[in-house]
Design a protein around this motif. Structure first.
Motif, PDB file in Angstrom:
ATOM      1  N   ASN A  37      56.354  20.393  68.928  1.00 56.27           N
ATOM      2  CA  ASN A  37      56.488  21.355  70.039  1.00 56.27           C
ATOM      3  C   ASN A  37      57.498  20.861  71.077  1.00 56.27           C
ATOM      4  O   ASN A  37      57.156  20.639  72.244  1.00 56.27           O
ATOM      5  CB  ASN A  37      55.128  21.574  70.718  1.00 56.27           C
ATOM      6  CG  ASN A  37      54.064  22.076  69.770  1.00 56.27           C
ATOM      7  OD1 ASN A  37      53.962  23.266  69.513  1.00 56.27           O
ATOM      8  ND2 ASN A  37      53.251  21.160  69.258  1.00 56.27           N
ATOM      9  N   PRO A  38      58.756  20.665  70.673  1.00 56.25           N
ATOM     10  CA  PRO A  38      59.746  20.075  71.586  1.00 56.25           C
ATOM     11  C   PRO A  38      59.974  20.893  72.852  1.00 56.25           C
ATOM     12  O   PRO A  38      60.117  20.312  73.944  1.00 56.25           O
ATOM     13  CB  PRO A  38      61.024  19.991  70.731  1.00 56.25           C
ATOM     14  CG  PRO A  38      60.809  20.989  69.625  1.00 56.25           C
ATOM     15  CD  PRO A  38      59.345  20.986  69.366  1.00 56.25           C
ATOM     16  N   ASP A  39      60.009  22.211  72.747  1.00 54.49           N
ATOM     17  CA  ASP A  39      60.232  23.048  73.933  1.00 54.49           C
ATOM     18  C   ASP A  39      59.040  22.974  74.886  1.00 54.49           C
ATOM     19  O   ASP A  39      59.212  22.919  76.107  1.00 54.49           O
ATOM     20  CB  ASP A  39      60.475  24.503  73.532  1.00 54.49           C
ATOM     21  CG  ASP A  39      61.807  24.692  72.824  1.00 54.49           C
ATOM     22  OD1 ASP A  39      62.679  23.814  72.996  1.00 54.49           O
ATOM     23  OD2 ASP A  39      61.968  25.687  72.103  1.00 54.49           O
ATOM     24  N   THR A  53      59.876   8.607  78.919  1.00 56.74           N
ATOM     25  CA  THR A  53      60.875   9.462  79.573  1.00 56.74           C
ATOM     26  C   THR A  53      60.287  10.744  80.158  1.00 56.74           C
ATOM     27  O   THR A  53      60.874  11.340  81.058  1.00 56.74           O
ATOM     28  CB  THR A  53      61.992   9.839  78.579  1.00 56.74           C
ATOM     29  OG1 THR A  53      61.420  10.496  77.446  1.00 56.74           O
ATOM     30  CG2 THR A  53      62.732   8.587  78.131  1.00 56.74           C
ATOM     31  N   ILE A  54      59.156  11.199  79.642  1.00 56.98           N
ATOM     32  CA  ILE A  54      58.507  12.396  80.186  1.00 56.98           C
ATOM     33  C   ILE A  54      57.134  12.004  80.739  1.00 56.98           C
ATOM     34  O   ILE A  54      56.514  11.053  80.263  1.00 56.98           O
ATOM     35  CB  ILE A  54      58.329  13.508  79.124  1.00 56.98           C
ATOM     36  CG1 ILE A  54      57.468  13.017  77.944  1.00 56.98           C
ATOM     37  CG2 ILE A  54      59.678  14.033  78.650  1.00 56.98           C
ATOM     38  CD1 ILE A  54      57.041  14.109  76.984  1.00 56.98           C
ATOM     39  N   ARG A 104      52.312  11.865  69.689  1.00 58.63           N
ATOM     40  CA  ARG A 104      53.694  11.831  69.192  1.00 58.63           C
ATOM     41  C   ARG A 104      53.963  13.012  68.259  1.00 58.63           C
ATOM     42  O   ARG A 104      55.007  13.668  68.338  1.00 58.63           O
ATOM     43  CB  ARG A 104      53.939  10.523  68.435  1.00 58.63           C
ATOM     44  CG  ARG A 104      54.133   9.298  69.307  1.00 58.63           C
ATOM     45  CD  ARG A 104      54.232   8.075  68.418  1.00 58.63           C
ATOM     46  NE  ARG A 104      54.542   6.848  69.148  1.00 58.63           N
ATOM     47  CZ  ARG A 104      54.459   5.628  68.604  1.00 58.63           C
ATOM     48  NH1 ARG A 104      54.084   5.493  67.338  1.00 58.63           N
ATOM     49  NH2 ARG A 104      54.755   4.565  69.327  1.00 58.63           N
ATOM     50  N   SER A 113      55.681   8.029  75.101  1.00 62.86           N
ATOM     51  CA  SER A 113      56.994   8.304  75.712  1.00 62.86           C
ATOM     52  C   SER A 113      57.062   7.624  77.074  1.00 62.86           C
ATOM     53  O   SER A 113      56.065   7.578  77.811  1.00 62.86           O
ATOM     54  CB  SER A 113      57.209   9.801  75.892  1.00 62.86           C
ATOM     55  OG  SER A 113      58.425  10.045  76.583  1.00 62.86           O
ATOM     56  N   ILE A 157      54.349  16.281  70.226  1.00 63.04           N
ATOM     57  CA  ILE A 157      55.665  16.369  70.878  1.00 63.04           C
ATOM     58  C   ILE A 157      56.736  16.748  69.855  1.00 63.04           C
ATOM     59  O   ILE A 157      57.589  17.611  70.105  1.00 63.04           O
ATOM     60  CB  ILE A 157      56.025  15.030  71.564  1.00 63.04           C
ATOM     61  CG1 ILE A 157      55.103  14.791  72.763  1.00 63.04           C
ATOM     62  CG2 ILE A 157      57.484  15.035  72.020  1.00 63.04           C
ATOM     63  CD1 ILE A 157      55.243  13.406  73.382  1.00 63.04           C
ATOM     64  N   LYS A 158      56.675  16.137  68.690  1.00 62.90           N
ATOM     65  CA  LYS A 158      57.655  16.421  67.647  1.00 62.90           C
ATOM     66  C   LYS A 158      57.562  17.862  67.168  1.00 62.90           C
ATOM     67  O   LYS A 158      58.588  18.523  66.911  1.00 62.90           O
ATOM     68  CB  LYS A 158      57.449  15.465  66.467  1.00 62.90           C
ATOM     69  CG  LYS A 158      58.499  15.590  65.376  1.00 62.90           C
ATOM     70  CD  LYS A 158      58.290  14.540  64.291  1.00 62.90           C
ATOM     71  CE  LYS A 158      59.375  14.667  63.210  1.00 62.90           C
ATOM     72  NZ  LYS A 158      59.186  13.626  62.142  1.00 62.90           N
ATOM     73  N   CYS A 190      57.077  20.503  75.285  1.00 62.38           N
ATOM     74  CA  CYS A 190      56.877  19.156  75.828  1.00 62.38           C
ATOM     75  C   CYS A 190      58.120  18.562  76.487  1.00 62.38           C
ATOM     76  O   CYS A 190      58.106  17.388  76.876  1.00 62.38           O
ATOM     77  CB  CYS A 190      56.405  18.221  74.715  1.00 62.38           C
ATOM     78  SG  CYS A 190      54.880  18.736  73.909  1.00 62.38           S
ATOM     79  N   LYS A 191      59.171  19.357  76.634  1.00 59.15           N
ATOM     80  CA  LYS A 191      60.425  18.779  77.133  1.00 59.15           C
ATOM     81  C   LYS A 191      60.298  18.238  78.556  1.00 59.15           C
ATOM     82  O   LYS A 191      61.000  17.301  78.951  1.00 59.15           O
ATOM     83  CB  LYS A 191      61.561  19.797  77.053  1.00 59.15           C
ATOM     84  CG  LYS A 191      61.430  21.027  77.918  1.00 59.15           C
ATOM     85  CD  LYS A 191      62.631  21.950  77.722  1.00 59.15           C
ATOM     86  CE  LYS A 191      62.611  23.144  78.664  1.00 59.15           C
ATOM     87  NZ  LYS A 191      61.436  24.019  78.437  1.00 59.15           N
ATOM     88  N   ASP A 192      59.384  18.810  79.350  1.00 56.60           N
ATOM     89  CA  ASP A 192      59.200  18.348  80.727  1.00 56.60           C
ATOM     90  C   ASP A 192      57.906  17.570  80.928  1.00 56.60           C
ATOM     91  O   ASP A 192      57.575  17.174  82.053  1.00 56.60           O
ATOM     92  CB  ASP A 192      59.217  19.541  81.693  1.00 56.60           C
ATOM     93  CG  ASP A 192      60.555  20.263  81.688  1.00 56.60           C
ATOM     94  OD1 ASP A 192      61.583  19.566  81.642  1.00 56.60           O
ATOM     95  OD2 ASP A 192      60.558  21.510  81.720  1.00 56.60           O
TER      96      ASP A 192
END
Length: 532
Positions: A97-99, A133-134, A91, A131, A94-95, A101-103
């Motif tokens: 490194n949003p770009d 969603t990904i 978690r 998550s 992801i927080k 981990c976006k996919d």
């Protein structure tokens, strides 16, 4: 250009040291006392070792440098001691490194045997807490199994009726639905859902990994980064370009996989098993095969079922028939073969395959990578057949805690048998299999010499009769690794005519308390006469 490395304890051969060496261009042209060598120096660049020990540059005979590099883009889970740790760390990644981990999120390094309380392998429900969603795929430390969230299972369209994948499997719950655990070749399917890292980013990361390697004293790698030579042409061109542009920091030899026999056949029959760029630091090496999985994941192929899992014999990743076809075609085209074997049945099968197809005396230097679980008779056979073994002593840091439970004490006694095979005259090289383990060679040498974990357990070493001395460990990390790539007359020694690949150490590895070998740091690494 002339250079003199002097005022050192320079390792030439077992029990033989000199004070100074002269280097002209990239070769050692003189060895001797400080007085002798400095007397012959003319406008030379002087490198004062200040009394420190100098050893040949270390040569990792099997790792995955690109995977090591890609680790910078993935969540690292090696220090997780519970499923909650995995969830929390993922978690946070992801927080942060949003770009990236976006996919989807990729990670590596978890090991259920290191969990403090509950040693249950995580499942999709656990990863759904990260998550839903990904897609998420988290590889076990060995790289031979992984866990996913439910999103991955849905994207793969797996259900209770789905057929198993060839050469691997996905686990199912009591109702037949996939749990999120995938092993061996089945892992390829979840990983296919994730976007490839851009080639330019891979290039930058590979250079970063090279920088780490030379900082550890590594001057050569034999690296398995190609999953299929036909499909990975852009990646091969990128690595070639690094060398063509003189950006590389170390020597590199490819170990090459193919997705199937047809792909290998097409490559050799079209005369395309070759590189396009000629560079002294860049070589094309062996065909790489996988016979089985890993001990930690209980997918190593065993003669008898696992001591702690009586219904399980492990996984055969490639059949004997297919392995023989690969090896026969390789022999016909004078291509070396290196095969991953960990279980004793995998070892037996590949020795049988090699004996059928390789030339007498093994002139192509076909090798076995890992060779962890073995009997004494198998070790004798390896030596008699002149089959080279690429050992990873560093695996003991973890495996010494599980080997007896996995395979039973009797078989464990003749496994990880570094000294026995050495004494039998076996051809041995050392490697780390990084990123499975840290590429740091001094951790590896520590494990070979002491056979202890990093906390110093057990006090006398695990099966201490297999401890090797420091000179043997260094020789097998240098000359032994050079032998695998037909370079033993070129590198691996600090002697006349050899390439100027060397490392100056901050401690004397030959006299230091063996328990402190793991803490040694290079002060200087030289490759081809160039300070790297």
């Amino acid at each position: 250009m002339q250079q003199v490395v002097y005022n050192g304890k320079i390792y030439v051969d077992k029990n033989r040291f000199v004070e100074a060496i002269m280097i002209e261009d990239n070769r050692i042209t003189m060895i001797g006392t400080d007085e002798e060598v400095l007397l012959e120096a003319h406008n030379a660049k002087l490198i004062d070792c200040q009394g420190n020990t100098v050893i040949p540059g270390l040569n990792d005979s099997h790792l995955h440098l690109l995977n090591m590099a890609l680790g910078y883009t993935q969540v690292q889970l090696n220090d997780c001691h519970s499923i909650d740790d995995i969830i929390t760390k993922s978690r946070a990644f992801i927080k942060a490194n949003p770009d990236l981990c976006k996919d989807g999120l990729i990670g590596r390094g978890w090991n259920q045997d290191l969990f403090i309380d509950d040693k249950t392998i995580p499942d999709r429900h656990d990863l759904d807490k990260i998550s839903t969603t990904i897609p998420i795929a988290l590889k076990r430390v060995c790289g031979h199994s992984l866990i996913t969230n439910t999103k991955v299972i849905e994207m793969l369209k797996l259900n209770r009726e789905s057929l198993q994948y060839e050469g691997g499997f996905f686990a199912q719950d009591d109702h037949g639905y996939p749990t999120g655990f995938f092993a061996e070749k089945a892992c390829e399917h979840p990983m296919s859902l994730f976007s490839e890292v851009d080639l330019k980013i891979k290039r930058d990361l590979l250079l970063k990994a090279m920088d780490y390697a030379v900082s550890c004293g590594i001057t050569s790698v034999q690296s398995n980064d190609i999953s299929d030579m036909q499909a990975d042409q852009e990646l091969i061109r990128m690595i070639e370009q690094i060398y063509q542009n003189e950006e590389a920091l170390l020597r590199y030899r490819f170990q090459v996989c193919f997705k199937d026999l047809a792909s290998f056949t097409k490559t050799v029959e079209s005369n395309n098993y070759k590189l396009n760029v000629k560079h002294d630091w860049l070589k094309l090496g062996p065909l790489k095969l996988y016979k089985d999985g890993s001990l930690g994941a209980r997918t190593a192929l065993m003669k008898k079922p696992y001591h702690d899992d009586p219904s399980n014999f492990g996984i055969e990743v490639i059949s004997d028939t297919e392995a023989e076809a690969f090896c026969a075609l390789a022999a016909k085209n004078k291509i070396q073969v290196a095969t991953h074997v960990i279980g004793d049945q995998a070892l037996e099968s590949m020795l049988d395959v090699y004996s059928k197809v390789m030339y007498k005396g093994n002139p192509l230097r076909n090798s076995l990578i890992h060779t962890q679980i073995s009997s004494l008779d198998q070790l004798k056979r390896i030596a008699e057949m002149k089959v080279s073994v690429q050992y990873q002593p560093i695996f003991l840091e973890y495996d010494l805690h599980i080997a007896n439970d996995r395979v039973g004490k009797e078989l464990a006694q003749t496994s990880y048998a570094f000294k026995t095979l050495h004494d039998l005259g076996g051809k041995i090289s050392y490697s780390t299999d990084s990123p499975v383990e840290d590429a740091n060679p001094f951790l590896n040498i520590y494990c070979a010499v002491t056979r202890k974990d990093y906390q110093g357990y057990p006090a006398l070493g695990y099966n201490p009769q297999e401890c090797v001395d420091v000179s043997t460990a260094i020789d097998e990390y240098t000359m032994g690794s050079a032998y695998v790539e037909f370079q033993e007359r070129e590198k691996g020694r600090l002697n006349l005519g050899y390439l100027a690949d060397l490392v100056i150490l901050d401690e004397d590895i030959f006299t230091i308390d063996p328990n402190k070998i793991k803490d040694i740091k290079p002060l200087l690494t030289m490759v081809d006469g160039i300070i790297a």
